[in-house]
Design a protein around this motif. Structure first.
Motif, PDB file in Angstrom:
ATOM      1  N   THR A  83     -23.843  18.213 111.964  1.00 26.93           N
ATOM      2  CA  THR A  83     -24.778  19.258 111.513  1.00 26.93           C
ATOM      3  C   THR A  83     -24.023  20.387 110.812  1.00 26.93           C
ATOM      4  O   THR A  83     -24.449  20.883 109.754  1.00 26.93           O
ATOM      5  N   LEU A  84     -22.887  20.765 111.390  1.00 27.06           N
ATOM      6  CA  LEU A  84     -22.096  21.839 110.777  1.00 27.06           C
ATOM      7  C   LEU A  84     -21.555  21.397 109.412  1.00 27.06           C
ATOM      8  O   LEU A  84     -21.551  22.183 108.444  1.00 27.06           O
ATOM      9  N   ALA A  85     -21.119  20.154 109.321  1.00 28.09           N
ATOM     10  CA  ALA A  85     -20.607  19.636 108.044  1.00 28.09           C
ATOM     11  C   ALA A  85     -21.697  19.664 106.977  1.00 28.09           C
ATOM     12  O   ALA A  85     -21.448  20.046 105.823  1.00 28.09           O
ATOM     13  N   GLU A  86     -22.885  19.262 107.351  1.00 32.23           N
ATOM     14  CA  GLU A  86     -23.986  19.280 106.377  1.00 32.23           C
ATOM     15  C   GLU A  86     -24.281  20.701 105.919  1.00 32.23           C
ATOM     16  O   GLU A  86     -24.562  20.941 104.746  1.00 32.23           O
ATOM     17  N   LYS A  87     -24.216  21.650 106.850  1.00 27.32           N
ATOM     18  CA  LYS A  87     -24.446  23.055 106.468  1.00 27.32           C
ATOM     19  C   LYS A  87     -23.364  23.542 105.502  1.00 27.32           C
ATOM     20  O   LYS A  87     -23.608  24.440 104.691  1.00 27.32           O
ATOM     21  N   ALA A  88     -22.178  22.943 105.598  1.00 28.48           N
ATOM     22  CA  ALA A  88     -21.071  23.320 104.706  1.00 28.48           C
ATOM     23  C   ALA A  88     -21.141  22.558 103.386  1.00 28.48           C
ATOM     24  O   ALA A  88     -20.239  22.704 102.546  1.00 28.48           O
ATOM     25  N   GLY A  89     -22.153  21.743 103.216  1.00 30.86           N
ATOM     26  CA  GLY A  89     -22.322  21.020 101.957  1.00 30.86           C
ATOM     27  C   GLY A  89     -21.732  19.629 101.937  1.00 30.86           C
ATOM     28  O   GLY A  89     -21.768  18.949 100.907  1.00 30.86           O
ATOM     29  N   CYS A  90     -21.161  19.203 103.053  1.00 30.32           N
ATOM     30  CA  CYS A  90     -20.592  17.855 103.112  1.00 30.32           C
ATOM     31  C   CYS A  90     -21.707  16.810 103.024  1.00 30.32           C
ATOM     32  O   CYS A  90     -22.871  17.096 103.332  1.00 30.32           O
ATOM     33  N   ARG A  91     -21.319  15.586 102.621  1.00 22.43           N
ATOM     34  CA  ARG A  91     -22.284  14.493 102.545  1.00 22.43           C
ATOM     35  C   ARG A  91     -21.960  13.420 103.572  1.00 22.43           C
ATOM     36  O   ARG A  91     -20.786  13.110 103.802  1.00 22.43           O
ATOM     37  N   LEU A  92     -23.009  12.859 104.151  1.00 27.36           N
ATOM     38  CA  LEU A  92     -22.839  11.709 105.037  1.00 27.36           C
ATOM     39  C   LEU A  92     -22.973  10.465 104.169  1.00 27.36           C
ATOM     40  O   LEU A  92     -24.010  10.281 103.519  1.00 27.36           O
ATOM     41  N   VAL A  93     -21.949   9.639 104.145  1.00 24.82           N
ATOM     42  CA  VAL A  93     -22.044   8.423 103.326  1.00 24.82           C
ATOM     43  C   VAL A  93     -22.404   7.206 104.178  1.00 24.82           C
ATOM     44  O   VAL A  93     -22.729   6.156 103.641  1.00 24.82           O
ATOM     45  N   SER A  94     -22.359   7.369 105.481  1.00 21.03           N
ATOM     46  CA  SER A  94     -22.806   6.303 106.377  1.00 21.03           C
ATOM     47  C   SER A  94     -22.948   6.899 107.776  1.00 21.03           C
ATOM     48  O   SER A  94     -22.210   7.815 108.135  1.00 21.03           O
ATOM     49  N   THR A  95     -23.887   6.392 108.515  1.00 19.57           N
ATOM     50  CA  THR A  95     -24.000   6.787 109.934  1.00 19.57           C
ATOM     51  C   THR A  95     -24.180   5.523 110.767  1.00 19.57           C
ATOM     52  O   THR A  95     -24.695   4.514 110.284  1.00 19.57           O
ATOM     53  N   THR A  96     -23.760   5.608 112.007  1.00 16.10           N
ATOM     54  CA  THR A  96     -23.938   4.480 112.915  1.00 16.10           C
ATOM     55  C   THR A  96     -24.142   5.017 114.322  1.00 16.10           C
ATOM     56  O   THR A  96     -23.938   6.211 114.578  1.00 16.10           O
ATOM     57  N   PHE A  97     -24.563   4.147 115.193  1.00 18.16           N
ATOM     58  CA  PHE A  97     -24.784   4.511 116.594  1.00 18.16           C
ATOM     59  C   PHE A  97     -24.055   3.507 117.477  1.00 18.16           C
ATOM     60  O   PHE A  97     -23.993   2.323 117.158  1.00 18.16           O
ATOM     61  N   PHE A  98     -23.525   3.993 118.576  1.00 20.24           N
ATOM     62  CA  PHE A  98     -22.874   3.068 119.509  1.00 20.24           C
ATOM     63  C   PHE A  98     -23.033   3.564 120.942  1.00 20.24           C
ATOM     64  O   PHE A  98     -23.211   4.759 121.191  1.00 20.24           O
ATOM     65  N   HIS A  99     -22.981   2.613 121.851  1.00 20.76           N
ATOM     66  CA  HIS A  99     -23.107   2.935 123.278  1.00 20.76           C
ATOM     67  C   HIS A  99     -21.841   3.596 123.795  1.00 20.76           C
ATOM     68  O   HIS A  99     -20.733   3.146 123.494  1.00 20.76           O
ATOM     69  N   GLY A 100     -22.017   4.640 124.569  1.00 14.13           N
ATOM     70  CA  GLY A 100     -20.937   5.100 125.421  1.00 14.13           C
ATOM     71  C   GLY A 100     -21.050   4.298 126.709  1.00 14.13           C
ATOM     72  O   GLY A 100     -22.091   4.318 127.362  1.00 14.13           O
ATOM     73  N   THR A 101     -20.012   3.568 127.037  1.00 16.90           N
ATOM     74  CA  THR A 101     -20.058   2.688 128.213  1.00 16.90           C
ATOM     75  C   THR A 101     -19.200   3.271 129.330  1.00 16.90           C
ATOM     76  O   THR A 101     -18.029   3.603 129.115  1.00 16.90           O
TER      77      THR A 101
END
Lengths: 213, 74
Positions: A83-101
């Motif tokens: 969220t902070l990166a996006e506020k700084a103008g950064c771009r997300l080029v990919s996102t993923t989700f994973f389990h914390g086990t």
């Protein structure tokens, strides 16, 4: 808990897709889940020999600062740094989700693990019923960082905050994860469910937990 | 009153929001579990930037390895 990892580039970067990160340096905190999530996102977009990474601090705030300085082309962040990166103008080029086990030693009893599962399950239900209320925890985690402290709960994309009630580890997922890590040379040997998952403790704990949740 | 005790390695919201809420809202206590969170001393903390992909210097699991915690989230 489901962890969201995002592959992030600086505002000035010419990279808009993960494919464009081929042969460009991506900073990863090796040994942590976000680093492996980074490898997964990259290898889905390019041949493995084009994946170029370097070791970086586990401190996500420092990785974001280094990204903005131009020390490397991309890194993988979690919340609240996404969220902070996006506020700084950064771009997300990919996102993923994973389990914390949760990994337990052999001293954990079924009764204690069942109590843990029951409490976490109740918490997951409370959070999922009102995620906006609970995202303040992401801000509270970093009381000394002015950028994080300037965030408000409304800044967060709740789609990146995902929680799932705990359950037994699916063997096919554990096997796939092992074999994937072995394919990168991060583990050796073949997967043996019997040595990796104590099904007796797991089954007893989840049975106890289910009886009273 | 909690009748069982368990110590885990530290979590943050990104990987343990559920645990933090359960702790703060008394849900472990309600289940009879005294959940404690151990921490590594700053001087003991390894730097991930000193590791390599194949030989990482992670701190995950170190408290469990030496018996100071029973679980960590990997």
């Amino acid at each position: 808990m489901i962890v969201c990892g995002a592959l992030v580039v600086a505002p000035t970067s010419s990279v808009y897709t993960p494919q464009e990160l081929a042969h460009k340096t991506v900073a990863l905190d090796y040994g942590n889940g976000t680093a492996y999530a980074g490898l997964l996102m990259l290898e889905g977009a390019m041949p493995r020999d084009a994946v170029t990474t370097r070791a970086a601090t586990v401190n996500s705030g420092e990785r974001l600062a280094a990204l903005l300085r131009g020390d490397f082309e991309a890194t993988v962040l979690q919340e609240p740094w996404i969220t902070l990166a996006e506020k700084a103008g950064c771009r997300l080029v990919s996102t993923t989700f994973f389990h914390g086990t949760w990994v337990a030693d052999h001293h954990v009893s079924p009764e204690a693990y069942a109590a843990f599962v029951r409490a976490v399950t109740a918490a997951v239900r409370r959070i999922n019923a009102d995620k906006r209320r609970y995202v303040s925890y992401f801000i509270r985690d970093f009381p000394d960082h002015p950028g994080v402290q300037a965030l408000t709960p409304d800044d967060f994309d709740l789609g990146r905050i995902q929680l799932k009630e705990p359950g037994p580890i699916p063997e096919h997922e554990a096997r796939w994860a092992w074999e994937w890590m072995a394919s990168w040379g991060l583990l050796s040997g073949t997967f043996d469910a019997g040595t990796q998952i104590n099904r007796q403790v797991e089954a007893e704990a989840h049975k106890l937990a289910a009886a009273s949740v | 009153m909690a009748s069982m005790t368990m110590t885990i390695e530290p979590v943050r919201a990104f990987n343990g929001l559920d645990v933090m809420v359960a702790r703060d809202e008394g849900l472990f206590e309600a289940e009879g579990l005294d959940l404690r969170i151990a921490t590594l001393a700053p001087a003991e903390t390894l730097l991930t930037e000193d590791g390599t992909l194949h030989q990482p210097t992670t701190n995950q699991g170190r408290l469990v390895d030496r018996g100071d915690a029973r679980m960590f989230q990997g």
